[in-house]
Scaffold this motif. Sequence first.
Motif, mmCIF file in Angstrom:
data_model
loop_
_atom_site.group_PDB
_atom_site.id
_atom_site.type_symbol
_atom_site.label_atom_id
_atom_site.label_comp_id
_atom_site.label_asym_id
_atom_site.label_seq_id
_atom_site.Cartn_x
_atom_site.Cartn_y
_atom_site.Cartn_z
ATOM 1 N N LEU A 193 61.021 35.667 37.460
ATOM 2 C CA LEU A 193 60.483 35.796 36.582
ATOM 3 C C LEU A 193 59.110 37.618 36.823
ATOM 4 O O LEU A 193 59.207 38.339 36.472
ATOM 5 C CB LEU A 193 59.469 35.379 34.853
ATOM 6 N N PHE A 194 57.944 37.546 37.171
ATOM 7 C CA PHE A 194 56.879 38.281 37.016
ATOM 8 C C PHE A 194 57.167 39.342 38.205
ATOM 9 O O PHE A 194 56.456 40.807 38.109
ATOM 10 C CB PHE A 194 55.412 37.404 37.227
ATOM 11 N N THR A 195 58.256 38.615 39.342
ATOM 12 C CA THR A 195 58.053 40.143 39.978
ATOM 13 C C THR A 195 59.499 41.025 39.923
ATOM 14 O O THR A 195 59.106 41.916 40.394
ATOM 15 C CB THR A 195 58.601 39.201 41.546
ATOM 16 N N THR A 196 60.424 40.540 38.741
ATOM 17 C CA THR A 196 61.161 41.444 38.380
ATOM 18 C C THR A 196 60.168 42.811 37.309
ATOM 19 O O THR A 196 60.847 42.925 37.704
ATOM 20 C CB THR A 196 61.991 40.531 37.142
ATOM 21 N N THR A 197 59.337 41.864 36.668
ATOM 22 C CA THR A 197 58.749 42.386 35.096
ATOM 23 C C THR A 197 57.911 43.460 36.290
ATOM 24 O O THR A 197 57.508 44.443 35.711
ATOM 25 C CB THR A 197 58.062 41.931 34.009
ATOM 26 N N PHE A 198 57.076 42.698 37.265
ATOM 27 C CA PHE A 198 56.334 43.907 37.614
ATOM 28 C C PHE A 198 56.687 44.321 39.636
ATOM 29 O O PHE A 198 56.221 43.711 40.255
ATOM 30 C CB PHE A 198 54.687 43.345 38.418
ATOM 31 N N PRO A 199 57.723 44.625 39.637
ATOM 32 C CA PRO A 199 58.284 45.458 40.926
ATOM 33 C C PRO A 199 57.248 45.791 41.760
ATOM 34 O O PRO A 199 57.344 45.334 43.384
ATOM 35 C CB PRO A 199 60.167 45.688 40.799
ATOM 36 N N ARG A 200 56.448 46.473 41.666
ATOM 37 C CA ARG A 200 55.454 46.980 42.334
ATOM 38 C C ARG A 200 54.143 45.998 42.761
ATOM 39 O O ARG A 200 52.658 46.808 42.808
ATOM 40 C CB ARG A 200 55.253 48.287 41.802
ATOM 41 N N GLY A 201 54.290 44.874 41.985
ATOM 42 C CA GLY A 201 53.368 43.437 42.024
ATOM 43 C C GLY A 201 51.954 43.612 40.911
ATOM 44 O O GLY A 201 52.524 45.021 39.793
ATOM 45 N N PHE A 202 51.282 43.568 40.764
ATOM 46 C CA PHE A 202 50.161 43.134 40.343
ATOM 47 C C PHE A 202 48.919 42.993 40.509
ATOM 48 O O PHE A 202 48.815 41.871 41.018
ATOM 49 C CB PHE A 202 50.587 41.937 39.365
ATOM 50 N N ALA A 203 48.562 43.923 40.870
ATOM 51 C CA ALA A 203 46.859 44.597 41.397
ATOM 52 C C ALA A 203 45.776 43.691 41.145
ATOM 53 O O ALA A 203 45.938 43.880 39.648
ATOM 54 C CB ALA A 203 46.606 45.755 42.131
ATOM 55 N N VAL A 204 45.121 43.369 41.632
ATOM 56 C CA VAL A 204 43.429 43.071 41.261
ATOM 57 C C VAL A 204 42.442 44.165 42.498
ATOM 58 O O VAL A 204 42.671 44.450 43.082
ATOM 59 C CB VAL A 204 43.239 41.914 41.653
ATOM 60 N N GLU A 205 41.350 44.295 40.857
ATOM 61 C CA GLU A 205 40.004 44.906 41.945
ATOM 62 C C GLU A 205 38.839 44.267 41.042
ATOM 63 O O GLU A 205 39.043 43.762 39.738
ATOM 64 C CB GLU A 205 40.300 46.450 41.403
ATOM 65 N N ILE A 206 38.043 44.115 42.221
ATOM 66 C CA ILE A 206 36.921 43.628 41.067
ATOM 67 C C ILE A 206 35.993 44.702 41.034
ATOM 68 O O ILE A 206 35.792 46.126 41.654
ATOM 69 C CB ILE A 206 36.059 43.243 42.685
ATOM 70 N N LEU A 207 36.180 44.809 39.836
ATOM 71 C CA LEU A 207 34.616 45.961 38.385
ATOM 72 C C LEU A 207 33.380 45.574 38.881
ATOM 73 O O LEU A 207 32.274 46.664 39.132
ATOM 74 C CB LEU A 207 35.165 45.827 37.519
ATOM 75 N N GLN A 208 32.833 44.313 39.402
ATOM 76 C CA GLN A 208 31.379 43.851 38.998
ATOM 77 C C GLN A 208 31.264 42.991 39.745
ATOM 78 O O GLN A 208 32.081 42.055 39.474
ATOM 79 C CB GLN A 208 30.723 44.775 38.382
ATOM 80 N N VAL A 209 29.877 42.320 40.776
ATOM 81 C CA VAL A 209 29.772 41.652 41.270
ATOM 82 C C VAL A 209 28.100 41.478 40.257
ATOM 83 O O VAL A 209 27.493 41.871 41.307
ATOM 84 C CB VAL A 209 29.193 41.486 43.102
ATOM 85 N N TYR A 210 28.065 40.240 39.494
ATOM 86 C CA TYR A 210 26.697 40.081 39.907
ATOM 87 C C TYR A 210 26.112 39.033 39.956
ATOM 88 O O TYR A 210 24.527 39.107 40.571
ATOM 89 C CB TYR A 210 27.102 39.501 37.507
ATOM 90 N N SER A 211 25.965 38.318 40.873
ATOM 91 C CA SER A 211 25.925 37.836 41.948
ATOM 92 C C SER A 211 26.399 37.071 42.699
ATOM 93 O O SER A 211 27.596 36.913 42.810
ATOM 94 C CB SER A 211 24.784 36.279 41.263
ATOM 95 N N GLY A 212 25.691 36.875 44.024
ATOM 96 C CA GLY A 212 26.061 36.492 45.260
ATOM 97 C C GLY A 212 26.634 34.880 45.569
ATOM 98 O O GLY A 212 25.751 34.393 44.754
ATOM 99 N N PRO A 213 26.947 34.525 46.858
ATOM 100 C CA PRO A 213 26.932 33.009 47.552
ATOM 101 C C PRO A 213 25.810 32.560 47.689
ATOM 102 O O PRO A 213 24.695 33.247 47.492
ATOM 103 C CB PRO A 213 27.380 32.997 48.690
ATOM 104 N N PRO A 214 25.569 31.570 46.634
ATOM 105 C CA PRO A 214 26.750 30.074 46.981
ATOM 106 C C PRO A 214 27.691 30.679 45.666
ATOM 107 O O PRO A 214 28.891 29.634 45.944
ATOM 108 C CB PRO A 214 26.463 28.801 46.998
ATOM 109 N N VAL A 215 26.748 30.733 44.522
ATOM 110 C CA VAL A 215 27.937 30.820 43.394
ATOM 111 C C VAL A 215 27.807 32.835 42.650
ATOM 112 O O VAL A 215 27.275 33.324 42.506
ATOM 113 C CB VAL A 215 26.932 30.181 41.943
ATOM 114 N N ILE A 216 29.027 33.434 42.857
ATOM 115 C CA ILE A 216 29.357 34.144 43.209
ATOM 116 C C ILE A 216 29.893 34.705 41.279
ATOM 117 O O ILE A 216 30.727 33.547 41.123
ATOM 118 C CB ILE A 216 30.872 35.497 43.565
ATOM 119 N N ALA A 217 29.426 35.678 40.610
ATOM 120 C CA ALA A 217 29.643 35.591 39.385
ATOM 121 C C ALA A 217 30.931 37.109 39.027
ATOM 122 O O ALA A 217 29.599 37.863 39.733
ATOM 123 C CB ALA A 217 28.848 35.339 38.832
ATOM 124 N N TYR A 218 31.659 37.259 38.885
ATOM 125 C CA TYR A 218 31.836 38.847 39.722
ATOM 126 C C TYR A 218 33.126 39.529 37.516
ATOM 127 O O TYR A 218 34.329 38.000 37.183
ATOM 128 C CB TYR A 218 32.679 38.720 40.450
#
Length: 239
Positions: free
Chosen positions: A136-161
């Motif tokens: 279903l989703f590969t048919t709806t989005f034939p070029r894919g469904f991209a993801v990017e990180i807009l902001q990282v609020y904290s680093g490891p061990p607990v990453i919030a973004y």
Amino acid sequence: MEQYKGSDVDKYRCFMSGEGEKNTTWKLGVPPNFDVVNKLFEEGRTKVWPAGSLEEQVQNLVKTWEMEIFHKMNPQDFKTVDVTKLTVSVNGRKPMTPQDVAKIGGGYNMFLQTSLPEKLRVYNYKEETVDTAHKLFTTTFPRGFAVEILQVYSGPPVIAYKFRHWGYMEGPFKGQPPTGELVEMFGVSTLELDENFKIVKVEFFYDRGELLAGLIKGGGATITEDTITGGGSSSCPFS
């Protein structure tokens, strides 16, 4: 986090080749090719993070984990997570183990859970399997469904973004004709990592209706605002 630098197969995703993957069971029999969605990502992203930065490493970790949950058949083949400890929750719901996710039909169904009455659901996860959801989703989005990180609020061990997902609806969705338009959604997430920088806990918070609203603009079945928002309340997205 140094292991999340991409690979010789894909510059944004790790653990797709080499000795460590010689016994990996891939959904399609071979490692997936992300050239098309990488092009979409590079053309549509709003952030270009410096090489080696925490933001780039978090982005690669997220992309690699997504690759593994959708394309590696056995959780034991995952390198981004400790499958003996991993739990994932969506919008405060009960945490799920990899076995729980498999039982409800995989990643798409996990991300699109809802407590709306079944007759009001644009996407009813209870009627979908891993294979039908993927088709279903590969048919709806034939070029894919991209993801990017807009902001990282904290680093490891607990990453919030904060993240952004987007694609172009160039195929039909549940009887809705393609619009060719941009469909995007935003959210926040936390990743808890162990001492080996493997994920042991994930929490996602986002509005399921933000995605589905973009998929019904072309007409077709009659859908009310209540179908998308669950009664118009914004206090409990995805419920």
